[in-house]
Design a protein around this motif. Structure first.
Motif, PDB file in Angstrom:
ATOM      1  N   PRO A  32       0.820  -1.219   0.000  1.00  0.00           N
ATOM      2  CA  PRO A  32       0.000   0.000   0.000  1.00  0.00           C
ATOM      3  C   PRO A  32       0.859   1.276   0.000  1.00  0.00           C
ATOM      4  O   PRO A  32       0.507   2.263  -0.660  1.00  0.00           O
ATOM      5  N   LEU A  33       1.967   1.259   0.706  1.00  0.00           N
ATOM      6  CA  LEU A  33       2.875   2.405   0.706  1.00  0.00           C
ATOM      7  C   LEU A  33       3.521   2.576  -0.664  1.00  0.00           C
ATOM      8  O   LEU A  33       3.741   3.699  -1.133  1.00  0.00           O
ATOM      9  N   ASP A  34       3.817   1.467  -1.335  1.00  0.00           N
ATOM     10  CA  ASP A  34       4.432   1.538  -2.659  1.00  0.00           C
ATOM     11  C   ASP A  34       3.439   2.066  -3.687  1.00  0.00           C
ATOM     12  O   ASP A  34       3.796   2.841  -4.579  1.00  0.00           O
ATOM     13  N   THR A  35       2.167   1.660  -3.566  1.00  0.00           N
ATOM     14  CA  THR A  35       1.130   2.170  -4.461  1.00  0.00           C
ATOM     15  C   THR A  35       0.991   3.679  -4.315  1.00  0.00           C
ATOM     16  O   THR A  35       0.877   4.414  -5.305  1.00  0.00           O
ATOM     17  N   ALA A  36       1.007   4.167  -3.068  1.00  0.00           N
ATOM     18  CA  ALA A  36       0.942   5.611  -2.825  1.00  0.00           C
ATOM     19  C   ALA A  36       2.153   6.317  -3.426  1.00  0.00           C
ATOM     20  O   ALA A  36       2.031   7.388  -4.026  1.00  0.00           O
ATOM     21  N   LYS A  37       3.321   5.709  -3.308  1.00  0.00           N
ATOM     22  CA  LYS A  37       4.545   6.293  -3.855  1.00  0.00           C
ATOM     23  C   LYS A  37       4.464   6.426  -5.371  1.00  0.00           C
ATOM     24  O   LYS A  37       4.795   7.474  -5.937  1.00  0.00           O
ATOM     25  N   VAL A  38       4.002   5.362  -6.035  1.00  0.00           N
ATOM     26  CA  VAL A  38       3.898   5.385  -7.503  1.00  0.00           C
ATOM     27  C   VAL A  38       2.916   6.455  -7.957  1.00  0.00           C
ATOM     28  O   VAL A  38       3.183   7.218  -8.895  1.00  0.00           O
ATOM     29  N   ARG A  39       1.749   6.570  -7.294  1.00  0.00           N
ATOM     30  CA  ARG A  39       0.768   7.591  -7.673  1.00  0.00           C
ATOM     31  C   ARG A  39       1.351   8.996  -7.501  1.00  0.00           C
ATOM     32  O   ARG A  39       1.134   9.880  -8.342  1.00  0.00           O
ATOM     33  N   LEU A  40       2.090   9.236  -6.428  1.00  0.00           N
ATOM     34  CA  LEU A  40       2.694  10.551  -6.195  1.00  0.00           C
ATOM     35  C   LEU A  40       3.761  10.858  -7.240  1.00  0.00           C
ATOM     36  O   LEU A  40       3.892  11.992  -7.703  1.00  0.00           O
ATOM     37  N   GLN A  41       4.540   9.835  -7.611  1.00  0.00           N
ATOM     38  CA  GLN A  41       5.603  10.043  -8.595  1.00  0.00           C
ATOM     39  C   GLN A  41       5.041  10.331  -9.981  1.00  0.00           C
ATOM     40  O   GLN A  41       5.617  11.126 -10.740  1.00  0.00           O
ATOM     41  N   VAL A 182      16.880   0.396 -18.595  1.00  0.00           N
ATOM     42  CA  VAL A 182      18.092   1.157 -18.247  1.00  0.00           C
ATOM     43  C   VAL A 182      17.935   1.892 -16.912  1.00  0.00           C
ATOM     44  O   VAL A 182      18.772   1.725 -16.012  1.00  0.00           O
ATOM     45  N   PRO A 183      16.866   2.721 -16.732  1.00  0.00           N
ATOM     46  CA  PRO A 183      16.726   3.353 -15.417  1.00  0.00           C
ATOM     47  C   PRO A 183      16.433   2.344 -14.312  1.00  0.00           C
ATOM     48  O   PRO A 183      16.787   2.572 -13.151  1.00  0.00           O
ATOM     49  N   ASN A 184      15.825   1.216 -14.671  1.00  0.00           N
ATOM     50  CA  ASN A 184      15.544   0.198 -13.669  1.00  0.00           C
ATOM     51  C   ASN A 184      16.828  -0.486 -13.200  1.00  0.00           C
ATOM     52  O   ASN A 184      16.998  -0.773 -12.012  1.00  0.00           O
ATOM     53  N   ILE A 185      17.746  -0.750 -14.136  1.00  0.00           N
ATOM     54  CA  ILE A 185      19.048  -1.300 -13.750  1.00  0.00           C
ATOM     55  C   ILE A 185      19.780  -0.300 -12.863  1.00  0.00           C
ATOM     56  O   ILE A 185      20.334  -0.666 -11.807  1.00  0.00           O
ATOM     57  N   ALA A 186      19.778   0.972 -13.296  1.00  0.00           N
ATOM     58  CA  ALA A 186      20.446   2.000 -12.507  1.00  0.00           C
ATOM     59  C   ALA A 186      19.836   2.101 -11.121  1.00  0.00           C
ATOM     60  O   ALA A 186      20.543   2.099 -10.101  1.00  0.00           O
ATOM     61  N   ARG A 187      18.507   2.157 -11.080  1.00  0.00           N
ATOM     62  CA  ARG A 187      17.815   2.302  -9.794  1.00  0.00           C
ATOM     63  C   ARG A 187      18.072   1.111  -8.887  1.00  0.00           C
ATOM     64  O   ARG A 187      18.426   1.259  -7.719  1.00  0.00           O
ATOM     65  N   CYS A 232      17.577   7.875  -0.143  1.00  0.00           N
ATOM     66  CA  CYS A 232      18.365   9.092  -0.424  1.00  0.00           C
ATOM     67  C   CYS A 232      19.120   8.972  -1.740  1.00  0.00           C
ATOM     68  O   CYS A 232      19.183   9.912  -2.528  1.00  0.00           O
ATOM     69  N   ILE A 233      19.671   7.812  -1.986  1.00  0.00           N
ATOM     70  CA  ILE A 233      20.521   7.619  -3.165  1.00  0.00           C
ATOM     71  C   ILE A 233      19.694   7.280  -4.406  1.00  0.00           C
ATOM     72  O   ILE A 233      19.987   7.730  -5.515  1.00  0.00           O
ATOM     73  N   GLY A 234      18.633   6.484  -4.224  1.00  0.00           N
ATOM     74  CA  GLY A 234      17.927   5.945  -5.379  1.00  0.00           C
ATOM     75  C   GLY A 234      16.676   6.664  -5.813  1.00  0.00           C
ATOM     76  O   GLY A 234      16.097   6.317  -6.851  1.00  0.00           O
ATOM     77  N   SER A 235      16.220   7.694  -5.073  1.00  0.00           N
ATOM     78  CA  SER A 235      14.943   8.335  -5.392  1.00  0.00           C
ATOM     79  C   SER A 235      14.876   8.932  -6.797  1.00  0.00           C
ATOM     80  O   SER A 235      13.884   8.734  -7.508  1.00  0.00           O
ATOM     81  N   PRO A 236      15.895   9.681  -7.270  1.00  0.00           N
ATOM     82  CA  PRO A 236      15.805  10.257  -8.627  1.00  0.00           C
ATOM     83  C   PRO A 236      15.620   9.217  -9.733  1.00  0.00           C
ATOM     84  O   PRO A 236      14.753   9.379 -10.599  1.00  0.00           O
ATOM     85  N   VAL A 237      16.411   8.138  -9.696  1.00  0.00           N
ATOM     86  CA  VAL A 237      16.261   7.117 -10.740  1.00  0.00           C
ATOM     87  C   VAL A 237      14.970   6.342 -10.549  1.00  0.00           C
ATOM     88  O   VAL A 237      14.390   5.827 -11.513  1.00  0.00           O
ATOM     89  N   ASP A 238      14.460   6.266  -9.329  1.00  0.00           N
ATOM     90  CA  ASP A 238      13.194   5.595  -9.079  1.00  0.00           C
ATOM     91  C   ASP A 238      12.035   6.361  -9.714  1.00  0.00           C
ATOM     92  O   ASP A 238      11.116   5.770 -10.290  1.00  0.00           O
ATOM     93  N   VAL A 239      12.074   7.693  -9.626  1.00  0.00           N
ATOM     94  CA  VAL A 239      11.049   8.521 -10.250  1.00  0.00           C
ATOM     95  C   VAL A 239      11.065   8.347 -11.767  1.00  0.00           C
ATOM     96  O   VAL A 239      10.025   8.162 -12.409  1.00  0.00           O
ATOM     97  N   VAL A 240      12.257   8.402 -12.363  1.00  0.00           N
ATOM     98  CA  VAL A 240      12.382   8.234 -13.812  1.00  0.00           C
ATOM     99  C   VAL A 240      11.893   6.853 -14.226  1.00  0.00           C
ATOM    100  O   VAL A 240      11.159   6.703 -15.214  1.00  0.00           O
TER     101      VAL A 240
END
Length: 300
Positions: A32-41, A182-187, A232-240
């Motif tokens: 449920p927390l991950d679903t909220a995260k995806v909707r916000l992103q 590619v962003p998934n490998i990076a993330r 902290c480290i992975g949030s930018p690539v996670d959004v992409v």
């Protein structure tokens, strides 16, 4: 998860299945927390008539309440089936391969603490290998999570996880299952390194403090630290990654990054930071607590 020492050895199969079980359990508890995260992103601000910008989803709890109110409580577990597929493959492989890769880099004769650089390198590689295998499950999970409440008469894109796999293959081709690779490998390589290496290192640091032992409290504190570093480290690539998987209009990883930066600014790459940390922090605590207990069973 610990450095080399006088512990009973566990086979790769034992480590894989204990890791897969722990990852699936943590996934079910925290999706449920991950679903909220995806909707916000994936959310983009909409201009209102008075010139202000409004957003449908606001904050982790607000997003979860909105989803539950508009779509029903089970909607918070959208994507759980491919999520479990993902964690079985990805969780089992990334942790199952971690110790063998560390041994490869430092040699089997090393006794004691492994240098942090070797831990990071091993986790980067195992995270990349694992997500190459598990990317289709990640794609389907994000697609199902991204779909909100539809207008009356508008059919869902997918009736379920299996239908989503086949529909994507039929409409977009087999290799579409590796969209966003590619962003998934990076993330996942980065997050895996942050999680496994930091858990490993934080745990050993805590055990060096007088009064601390290899118990549930140590595992919980190390898991929480692993989750914080990972976000902290992975949030930018996670959004992409989420945007590329949830929206097919982006031509490439670079195109997604540039458009997001240009249209929404740098802060967009930390959209959903609190729900992401809430999810990953909780996920890591549950996963590592479960993993340590299950591995004790395999050690006998």
């Amino acid at each position: 998860m610990a450095d080399l020492g006088p512990q009973a050895e566990i086979s790769f199969a034992g480590t894989f299945f204990s890791s897969a079980f722990a990852a699936c359990f943590a996934e079910f508890c925290t999706i449920p927390l991950d679903t909220a995260k995806v909707r916000l992103q994936l959310q983009r601000r909409v201009s209102a008539g008075d010139g202000t910008n409004s957003a449908k989803y606001k904050g982790m709890l607000g997003t979860m309440v909105t989803i539950a109110r508009e779509e029903g409580l089970p909607a918070l577990w959208k994507g759980i089936v491919p999520g479990l597929h993902r964690q079985f493959l990805y969780g089992g492989l990334r942790i199952g391969l971690y110790d063998p890769f560390k041994l490869f880099f430092v040699g089997a004769l090393l006794i004691g603490d492994i240098p942090i650089f070797q831990k990071i390198l091993a986790a980067l590689l195992t995270g990349a290998i694992a997500i190459i295998v598990a990317n289709p499950t990640d794609l389907v999970k994000v697609r199902l999570q991204a779909e909100g409440k539809l207008p009356p008469g508008v059919p869902k894109r997918y009736s379920g996880a299996v239908d989503a796999y086949w529909t994507i293959i039929r409409q977009e081709g087999l290799f579409a299952l590796w969209t966003g690779l590619v962003p998934n490998i990076a993330r996942n390589a980065i997050v895996n390194a942050a999680e496994l290496a930091s858990y490993d290192h934080v745990k050993m640091t805590i055990l060096a403090i007088p009064g601390f032992t290899d118990n549930a409290l140590t595992h919980m504190l190390a898991g929480l630290g692993a989750g914080f570093f990972a976000v902290c480290i992975g949030s930018p690539v996670d959004v992409v990654k989420s945007r590329m998987m949830g929206d097919s209009t982006y031509r490439s990883t670079l195109d997604c990054f540039i458009k997001t930066l240009k249209n929404e600014g740098l802060s967009a790459f930390y959209k959903g930071f609190l729900p992401n940390f809430g999810r990953l922090g909780t996920w890591n605590v549950i996963m590592f607590l479960t993993l340590e207990q299950v591995k004790k069973i395999f050690r006998g």
